[in-house]
Write a protein that holds these residues in place. Structure first.
Motif, PDB file in Angstrom:
ATOM      1  N   UNK A   1      -1.963  11.841   1.926  1.00  0.00           N
ATOM      2  CA  UNK A   1      -2.460  11.733   3.048  1.00  0.00           C
ATOM      3  C   UNK A   1      -3.401  10.495   3.330  1.00  0.00           C
ATOM      4  N   UNK A   2      -4.071  10.215   2.683  1.00  0.00           N
ATOM      5  CA  UNK A   2      -5.097   9.002   2.770  1.00  0.00           C
ATOM      6  C   UNK A   2      -4.380   7.851   3.195  1.00  0.00           C
ATOM      7  N   UNK A   3      -3.189   7.588   2.358  1.00  0.00           N
ATOM      8  CA  UNK A   3      -2.368   6.386   2.610  1.00  0.00           C
ATOM      9  C   UNK A   3      -1.679   6.530   3.882  1.00  0.00           C
ATOM     10  N   UNK A   4      -1.188   7.786   4.251  1.00  0.00           N
ATOM     11  CA  UNK A   4      -0.577   7.950   5.475  1.00  0.00           C
ATOM     12  C   UNK A   4      -1.283   7.725   6.896  1.00  0.00           C
ATOM     13  N   UNK A   5      -2.670   7.977   6.644  1.00  0.00           N
ATOM     14  CA  UNK A   5      -3.582   7.524   7.635  1.00  0.00           C
ATOM     15  C   UNK A   5      -3.826   6.288   7.836  1.00  0.00           C
ATOM     16  N   UNK A   6      -4.217   5.620   6.499  1.00  0.00           N
ATOM     17  CA  UNK A   6      -4.530   4.162   6.499  1.00  0.00           C
ATOM     18  C   UNK A   6      -3.360   3.452   6.980  1.00  0.00           C
TER      19      UNK A   6
ATOM     20  N   UNK B   1       0.781  -1.067   0.058  1.00  0.00           N
ATOM     21  CA  UNK B   1      -0.098  -0.059  -0.037  1.00  0.00           C
ATOM     22  C   UNK B   1       0.729   1.238  -0.014  1.00  0.00           C
ATOM     23  N   UNK B   2       1.861   1.170   0.962  1.00  0.00           N
ATOM     24  CA  UNK B   2       2.918   2.443   0.919  1.00  0.00           C
ATOM     25  C   UNK B   2       3.457   2.701  -0.433  1.00  0.00           C
ATOM     26  N   UNK B   3       3.831   1.553  -0.985  1.00  0.00           N
ATOM     27  CA  UNK B   3       4.651   1.505  -2.430  1.00  0.00           C
ATOM     28  C   UNK B   3       3.617   1.802  -3.512  1.00  0.00           C
ATOM     29  N   UNK B   4       2.379   2.039  -3.254  1.00  0.00           N
ATOM     30  CA  UNK B   4       1.484   2.474  -4.348  1.00  0.00           C
ATOM     31  C   UNK B   4       1.687   3.892  -4.601  1.00  0.00           C
ATOM     32  N   UNK B   5       2.288   4.666  -3.716  1.00  0.00           N
ATOM     33  CA  UNK B   5       2.517   6.102  -3.983  1.00  0.00           C
ATOM     34  C   UNK B   5       3.772   6.231  -4.495  1.00  0.00           C
TER      35      UNK B   5
ATOM     36  N   UNK C   1       7.036   5.410  18.297  1.00  0.00           N
ATOM     37  CA  UNK C   1       6.943   6.354  19.317  1.00  0.00           C
ATOM     38  C   UNK C   1       7.539   7.706  18.826  1.00  0.00           C
ATOM     39  N   UNK C   2       8.526   7.788  18.156  1.00  0.00           N
ATOM     40  CA  UNK C   2       9.336   8.801  17.610  1.00  0.00           C
ATOM     41  C   UNK C   2       8.510   9.259  16.587  1.00  0.00           C
ATOM     42  N   UNK C   3       7.931   8.436  15.622  1.00  0.00           N
ATOM     43  CA  UNK C   3       7.154   8.754  14.670  1.00  0.00           C
ATOM     44  C   UNK C   3       6.036   9.758  14.839  1.00  0.00           C
ATOM     45  N   UNK C   4       5.322   9.366  15.735  1.00  0.00           N
ATOM     46  CA  UNK C   4       3.911   9.910  16.371  1.00  0.00           C
ATOM     47  C   UNK C   4       4.480  11.311  17.058  1.00  0.00           C
ATOM     48  N   UNK C   5       5.506  11.431  17.890  1.00  0.00           N
ATOM     49  CA  UNK C   5       5.964  12.599  18.358  1.00  0.00           C
ATOM     50  C   UNK C   5       6.410  13.480  17.298  1.00  0.00           C
ATOM     51  N   UNK C   6       7.162  13.211  16.459  1.00  0.00           N
ATOM     52  CA  UNK C   6       7.510  14.085  15.390  1.00  0.00           C
ATOM     53  C   UNK C   6       6.475  14.433  14.476  1.00  0.00           C
ATOM     54  N   UNK C   7       5.545  13.652  14.157  1.00  0.00           N
ATOM     55  CA  UNK C   7       4.624  13.851  13.326  1.00  0.00           C
ATOM     56  C   UNK C   7       3.581  15.162  14.391  1.00  0.00           C
ATOM     57  N   UNK C   8       3.538  14.764  15.692  1.00  0.00           N
ATOM     58  CA  UNK C   8       2.665  15.920  16.414  1.00  0.00           C
ATOM     59  C   UNK C   8       3.623  17.026  16.403  1.00  0.00           C
ATOM     60  N   UNK C   9       4.672  16.975  16.605  1.00  0.00           N
ATOM     61  CA  UNK C   9       5.305  18.430  16.627  1.00  0.00           C
ATOM     62  C   UNK C   9       5.086  19.067  15.447  1.00  0.00           C
TER      63      UNK C   9
ATOM     64  N   UNK D   1       6.966   8.639   5.008  1.00  0.00           N
ATOM     65  CA  UNK D   1       6.763   7.373   4.132  1.00  0.00           C
ATOM     66  C   UNK D   1       8.054   6.642   4.568  1.00  0.00           C
ATOM     67  N   UNK D   2       9.462   6.933   4.698  1.00  0.00           N
ATOM     68  CA  UNK D   2      10.308   6.397   5.014  1.00  0.00           C
ATOM     69  C   UNK D   2      10.183   5.567   6.588  1.00  0.00           C
ATOM     70  N   UNK D   3       9.926   6.565   7.360  1.00  0.00           N
ATOM     71  CA  UNK D   3       9.421   6.008   8.713  1.00  0.00           C
ATOM     72  C   UNK D   3       8.331   4.906   8.988  1.00  0.00           C
ATOM     73  N   UNK D   4       7.476   5.245   8.083  1.00  0.00           N
ATOM     74  CA  UNK D   4       6.547   3.985   7.871  1.00  0.00           C
ATOM     75  C   UNK D   4       7.106   2.586   7.446  1.00  0.00           C
TER      76      UNK D   4
END
Lengths: 221, 221
Positions: B119-124, B105-109, B190-198, B167-170
């Motif tokens: 965006x949609x794929x990132x959430x999915x 799914x990630x590679x479909x982008x 955890x790092x991904x979520x924190x960075x994303x939030x920041x 995408x790379x972090x995923x």
DNA sequence: GATACCGATTTGGTATACCAAGATGGTATT
DNA sequence: AATACCATCTTGGTATACCAAATCGGTATC
């Protein structure tokens, strides 16, 4: 009249109090006449209770959610995740004085206190502990989980020693939070939830024949 | 006609697509005429969207939920708790082949893919990762959190490098899960979520004047 | 000119009428 | 006696009428 909130509250209490058994069918017309409201507030109440997981759709029509042993296990995993996160947040706070309020709540129970009250305080312990974290989402998650668990906990065959053990474990968790020892608090909390789940699932599984004899739908794990 | 699901879906899409701005007032009569439905299905849709946190009551009346920066921080904490729990469950599974589906799914982008799709794929990604755990409650929690975050993520000023980094972090998270390395997977997540939030909170905070100029209600942290 | 008051309109809350689809039960046919 | 079929009833889905409270304007008074 403001029937909407009343219908929702009364219906929830009937379901949680097992006055309407797990698996039982509900018709909007019955609820309508039972509570003296019209269908509009009844629909609103049903939609809300559906999101709480207390009722579900059965094709066309509504059904009180059955006791689902597999679901109880999943809820325990969910609870552990959110409750541990909440406790970690709370231990990191400078002001942890809210712990004392919860301790006082626990101590309001003694040998004279009726079982029903022990149960309620046992659930409120977890909810109030989550509230201390200050995170609305963790609080809501714990509250929802407790709501879904409450019927099962009420059906659990629980002796006095089990109630006392839970009470002691709750106090131990509070002591660790009070001391700011996050690792100890989460270790105790995880063990408490796992033990609680095991006793609950075992008790209901052993008694599933008796539950079905009472007309309650029980879904196996 | 089966208007109920349509009204709910269309109204949700209008809110998430910012066709109705955060903070805007909604009247049942307007929705009724807008979608050609009557008030009963409109009410059902509003009640459902309320539980999703997309709309709220404003005394009497309904309001599209404002962008709330403090809430975004709380959601990140909530997300981390449930997503980490889900990933721990998944790494403990013998069959982790579902990871490959998510990787595909990630590679479909690619560079031709429109932003909206990224965006949609990132959430999915996060939703499907939670689904692998097999825990319905963790899945629902992640899905709800993503729904609440989606408007904010859409408003975020995001450059191409940010999209590529996510995408790379995923992919890195998937690699750790594939290898069964729970600690590494949760650390990366955890790092991904924190960075994303920041990045999200910073971006919205910096642009809050622009957002308010567009008529969007923004509640400060 | 500011303000207090009053009526018209808007709006969510509630009750109810109507409809179509599904369940039910009885009857007729084999 | 068993079964297929049809009339009827039940029930959730939808539309709409009515109500009370809140809001909005306008006017009259100070």
């Amino acid at each position: 009249m403001s029937q909407m909130l009343n219908v929702e509250r009364q219906l929830r209490e009937m379901i949680l109090g097992l006055e309407i058994g797990p698996g039982e069918r509900l018709t909007e017309r019955w609820i309508e006449s039972r509570f003296g409201a019209s269908r509009t507030p009844v629909r609103a109440a049903l939609l809300r209770l559906e999101t709480e997981g207390l009722i579900g759709r059965d094709g066309r029509g509504w059904t009180v959610a059955p006791i689902n042993l597999a679901e109880l296990g999943q809820i325990a995993v969910y609870r552990e995740a959110v409750e541990v996160a909440a406790v970690r947040l709370t231990t990191a706070l400078e002001d942890r004085s809210g712990v004392e309020v919860i301790a006082a709540m626990l101590d309001s129970c003694d040998s004279e206190t009726p079982r029903e009250e022990w149960h309620r305080v046992g659930m409120d312990f977890h909810i109030e502990l989550a509230r201390l974290s200050g995170n609305e989402f963790l609080l809501r998650a714990v509250r929802d989980a407790m709501t879904r668990l409450s019927r099962a906990r009420w059906l659990e065959v629980r002796d006095e020693t089990a109630l006392g053990r839970a009470w002691a474990e709750h106090h131990a968790i509070l002591a660790a939070v009070r001391a700011g020892d996050a690792d100890e608090a989460t270790r105790l909390l995880s063990a408490h939830i796992a033990g609680s789940r095991d006793r609950l699932v075992t008790s209901l599984h052993d008694d599933r024949r008796g539950l079905r004899a009472r007309g309650f739908a029980v879904v196996a794990a």
